[in-house]
Structure formats: structure tokens, C-alpha cells
Write an enzyme that holds these catalytic residues in place. Structure first.
Site, PDB file in Angstrom:
ATOM      1  N   HIS A   1       0.840  -1.196   0.000  1.00  0.00           N
ATOM      2  CA  HIS A   1       0.000   0.000   0.000  1.00  0.00           C
ATOM      3  C   HIS A   1       0.878   1.251   0.000  1.00  0.00           C
ATOM      4  CE1 HIS A   1      -3.692   2.260   0.815  1.00  0.00           C
ATOM      5  NE2 HIS A   1      -2.866   3.092   1.434  1.00  0.00           N
TER       6      HIS A   1
ATOM      7  N   ARG B   1     -13.082  14.198   6.104  1.00  0.00           N
ATOM      8  CA  ARG B   1     -11.758  14.810   6.338  1.00  0.00           C
ATOM      9  C   ARG B   1     -11.287  15.559   5.098  1.00  0.00           C
ATOM     10  NH1 ARG B   1      -8.367   9.945   7.280  1.00  0.00           N
ATOM     11  NH2 ARG B   1      -6.651  11.399   7.332  1.00  0.00           N
TER      12      ARG B   1
HETATM   13  N1  URA Z   1      -4.906   7.420   2.322  1.00  0.00           N
HETATM   14  C1  URA Z   1      -5.890   6.861   3.065  1.00  0.00           C
HETATM   15  O1  URA Z   1      -6.401   5.792   2.740  1.00  0.00           O
HETATM   16  N2  URA Z   1      -6.286   7.516   4.169  1.00  0.00           N
HETATM   17  C2  URA Z   1      -5.753   8.680   4.567  1.00  0.00           C
HETATM   18  O2  URA Z   1      -6.155   9.192   5.582  1.00  0.00           O
HETATM   19  C3  URA Z   1      -4.735   9.267   3.784  1.00  0.00           C
HETATM   20  C4  URA Z   1      -4.315   8.592   2.657  1.00  0.00           C
END
Ligand code: URA
Length: 434
Positions: A82, A168
């Protein structure tokens, strides 16, 4: 419990209990806490911080709010990879070919681009016919038959994170280390792999713009993964200039194909080899990084990484004639050269400005539901440390709208910093956190 009391508690920097965190996640996901109160809570977290215990509890609460995928029907050790996000970050598609060719099963759940960062699913979808909306059964069957599959994260996987992350994104609360750590890890822990390799990006194109913060984020995520019994390693990589040559969707798939055929850019290859080595070692297919690297070089040079990529794309419905002949992928109506206005050496290419410009051209999105234009992008012609003379081409802009191309043109000029002194190529691997 009352949300106002919990906002006040966090505002005064007191530690929340597991029950309180579980309650907030559950009630917000169920629609019982309005966005304005959740935004205030998230902002309080940004300004005061979350302890390791709170971060862990938030991760667990978000993971458990949705489905947890069982990949036990896939044989072998499943290693997930990831990235915390970047500009021109095409490492996942490349690794699917390379690692897949080494018989390491990869069941990759991925997302779409948001803000200045690109998304792997968007990139694949510019190959006509390619499908990433796989059911869990199809996903598992594809990994068992071809060794590699990619699926768009379903809305049932970590739905709490999906809702909180979307909030967010529009309330200026993305760049909080504990919130990023729990957002990423809740999805990784729900998606069922046995081990995890994290690419924590740092620089102008990343969420973390300095190494100290990137180390903190990586340390938190590694601790969460290991506490769950999933061996986790984080590689901190440089995302100060766009990765490789292309930023966009079709242009990045073209670069992926060239890379799998052995023509990868050095910055891309350094990250591919480092992340790939850890994936191979965690899967038990090599004892050390040197051995893993030789395996990867071999499958690139003998064509099996490219062939695995073709096999996997075809298996997901993609028309591989477009991969074989990537010039036939969707093309823009305008390709404009950006010429340097000065002579010297490229000292910096601000990745954030380049990522934002691709978004302006239509290649990215502000909201997760926005449509994107896969044909647009920016292709870099001069990388950091290269010499450039006035009038030489710095980059190409691919667009379909003259006004947007004009804006991108000025942005690219601004993104380049040209200095009189020669400089070294920047290091790509900045730290490893285990
Ligand atoms: N990628 C995500 O999946 N979540 C975050 O908060 C920032 C980047």
C-alpha cells in the site's frame, strides 16, 4: 455518551477510552452524529493528537465496522502493498506483473484518485474492458487462477473510514498522522492479506512533507500491523518530484508497460526493487534483498513479468491489444510542449503542483464521485539533476481544453526550479521501519 462531551474531552487533550472511540465510529457511521460535530471532533484530534492506544482503537473500530475479507481460500502467503499516495505513483501495477511472475499471490484491493494523488483503479480502467468491480468470489478465483487480481474496495469494506475520510477531505483534516495511520490500516487489516508492505511517501507530492512526520506515520502503522499479528514493514520513499515520467492515467499505463519491458526509469526501479524485495522476502521466496532483486531482474528481462501483466489484465476483461500497443490508449486532442525559460540544472519539480495541474486538466478529482478524463496528463521530459537550456522541452501537457492547458502550462513552469549549479539525483529510499 454525548458527542459534545467527547469533543470537549479531546479538545482538552484527554485520552479517549476504547468504548468512547467505538461509540463515535458506530454512531457517525449510522448517521446519528452530524457532519458538523464529527468535523469538530476530527479537528480536535488534528490539534491535540491521538495516543498509540487511541490510534489502535480507532483502527479496530473502523475495521470492524464493515466486512473483513477472508482470503484463506488462496494458497500461499498473501502480501499486500500500500502506498500513502503520490504523484505519478505507478508502482502497484508494475509490482503486480513482477511479483505475480514470481508466484507470490497478490490480492490487491485498491482505491481511486483523490485530490492531487492518482489512484490505481482509475489507471487500469483506461484499458478498454478492464473490470475492477469484482465480487469477493471472483477476486479469490482470479488470484487462484492467475496469481494476481485487483479489485476496487467495496463499500462494505471499512465503510466507517470511507465516510470519515470523505469528511476529512473537505474539512482540512486529512493531514493528521494518527488519522492517516488508522484510515490506511483499517482497510489493510480488513482486506485479509497475511503480511503488509507499506510505501510511506514523503515530499511535496505526499501527505507527509517532512521525513520526521513520515517516520512517525510509518512507525504507527507498523506497530498496528504487528499488533494484529500481520508482519508489517514500511519503506519511506521520496515523493518530492513526480515519480518516473508520466502523471495521469493512460500515460501512466503506457509507462507501466515500458517499465515491465525493461525500460523503467531509475527512480521507479529503485522503489520497485525495494518494495518488491520485501514482498518477496515476506512471502518466503527469497532469503535476502540481493536474492530477491535477482529474481525480479530475471522476470523483467525474460519477459515473464510483462506476460503476467497481460495475463492478469485479460483475466479482468481488459483488451490487451491496447496494452501491447499502448499508443492506441485514449489520446488527448492537445499535446503542448513546455519550454524552459532559463538555462541551468533542474533542482526541483514540485510534485504537488504537477498533481494539482493534472487534476485541473481533468485527470483527477476533488470529490470521490467526479468523472475523470483518462487521456490527460503531464509527461516529464527533464527530471531533477538534468541540464536544461533555454527553449528546451521540460514537459508535455496532454489536455482537451485549451484554457486548462494554458493554466497547466504556467503551473509546470512554476513547478520547475532551475539553478545554476549541478546537483546529484535525490535518494529515493529514505528509511525502512520494521
Ligand atoms: N490514504 C488513506 O487511505 N487515508 C488517509 O487518511 C490518507 C491517505
Amino acid at each position: 455518551m454525548r458527542i459534545l462531551e467527547l469533543i470537549d474531552k479531546k479538545k482538552s487533550n484527554q485520552e479517549l477510552t476504547k468504548q468512547e472511540i467505538d461509540w463515535i465510529v458506530k454512531e457517525y457511521t449510522a448517521g446519528n452524529i452530524p457532519d458538523y460535530q464529527m468535523s469538530a471532533f476530527l479537528m480536535a484530534v488534528c490539534f491535540t493528537d491521538f495516543s498509540d492506544e487511541e490510534t489502535y482503537n480507532l483502527t479496530v473500530a473502523m475495521r470492524d465496522a464493515g466486512d473483513i475479507i477472508d482470503l484463506s481460500a488462496i494458497k500461499g502467503i498473501k502480501v499486500d502493498k500500500h502506498s500513502s499516495g503520490g504523484v505519478g505513483d505507478k508502482i502497484t501495477p508494475i509490482l503486480l506483473g513482477v511479483i505475480g511472475a514470481l508466484d507470490v499471490p497478490i490480492a490487491k484491493m485498491s482505491g481511486r484518485g483523490l485530490g492531487h494523488t492518482g489512484g490505481t483503479i482509475d489507471k487500469f480502467e483506461c484499458i478498454p474492458g478492464f473490470r475492477a468491480d469484482l465480487s469477493i468470489d471472483e477476486f479469490i478465483e482470479n488470484v487462484n487462477s492467475v496469481g494476481v487480481a485487483i479489485a476496487e474496495q467495496t463499500s462494505d469494506l471499512a465503510p466507517a473510514d470511507k465516510k470519515i475520510y470523505a469528511l476529512r477531505d473537505v474539512t482540512g483534516t486529512v493531514d493528521s498522522i494518527p488519522l492517516i495511520a488508522s484510515s490506511i490500516m483499517s482497510k489493510k487489516l480488513a482486506s485479509g492479506s497475511d503480511k503488509i508492505v507499506l510505501d510511506v511517501t514523503v515530499g511535496s507530492g505526499a501527505f507527509m512533507t517532512n521525513l520526521e512526520d513520515a517516520r512517525k506515520l510509518a512507525t504507527k502503522m507498523v506497530a498496528i500491523g504487528n499488533r494484529f499479528g500481520k508482519e508489517t514493514i514500511a519503506v519511506i520513499t521520496n515523493m518530492d518530484e513526480p515519480l518516473g515520467l508520466s502523471v495521469g492515467n493512460a500515460v501512466e499505463i503506457a509507462e507501466v508497460v515500458r517499465t515491465l519491458k525493461g525500460y523503467g526509469m531509475p527512480d521507479v526501479m529503485e522503489i520497485v526493487f525495494t518494495l518488491g524485495s520485501y514482498m518477496i522476502m515476506l512471502a518466503g521466496k527469497a532469503n535476502n534483498a540481493g536474492e530477491a532483486r535477482i529474481l525480479m531482474e530475471t522476470v523483467i528481462s525474460n519477459g515473464s513479468a510483462y506476460n503476467k501483466f497481460l495475463e492478469f489484465v485479460a483475466n479482468q476483461g481488459g483488451d490487451i491489444s491496447y496494452v501491447r500497443n499502448y499508443d492506441t490508449l485514449v489520446q488527448p486532442s492537445i499535446i503542448r510542449e513546455v519550454q524552459s525559460e532559463e538555462s541551468g540544472y533542474v533542482h526541483k519539480i514540485n510534485a504537488r503542483i504537477i498533481g494539482d495541474s493534472v487534476k485541473i486538466l481533468g485527470g483527477g478529482r476533488d470529490n470521490i464521485d467526479d468523472e475523470i478524463d483518462p487521456s490527460v496528463g503531464i509527461v516529464i521530459n527533464k527530471k531533477v539533476s538534468e541540464q536544461v537550456k533555454t527553449g528546451q522541452i521540460l514537459a508535455f501537457i496532454y489536455g482537451n481544453d485549451k484554457e486548462k492547458v494554458d493554466i497547466a502550462y504556467r503551473n509546470v513552469i512554476d513547478a520547475y526550479e532551475i539553478g545554476a549549479e549541478p546537483i546529484e539525483r535525490p535518494k529515493m529510499i529514505l528509511d525502512i521501519i520494521k
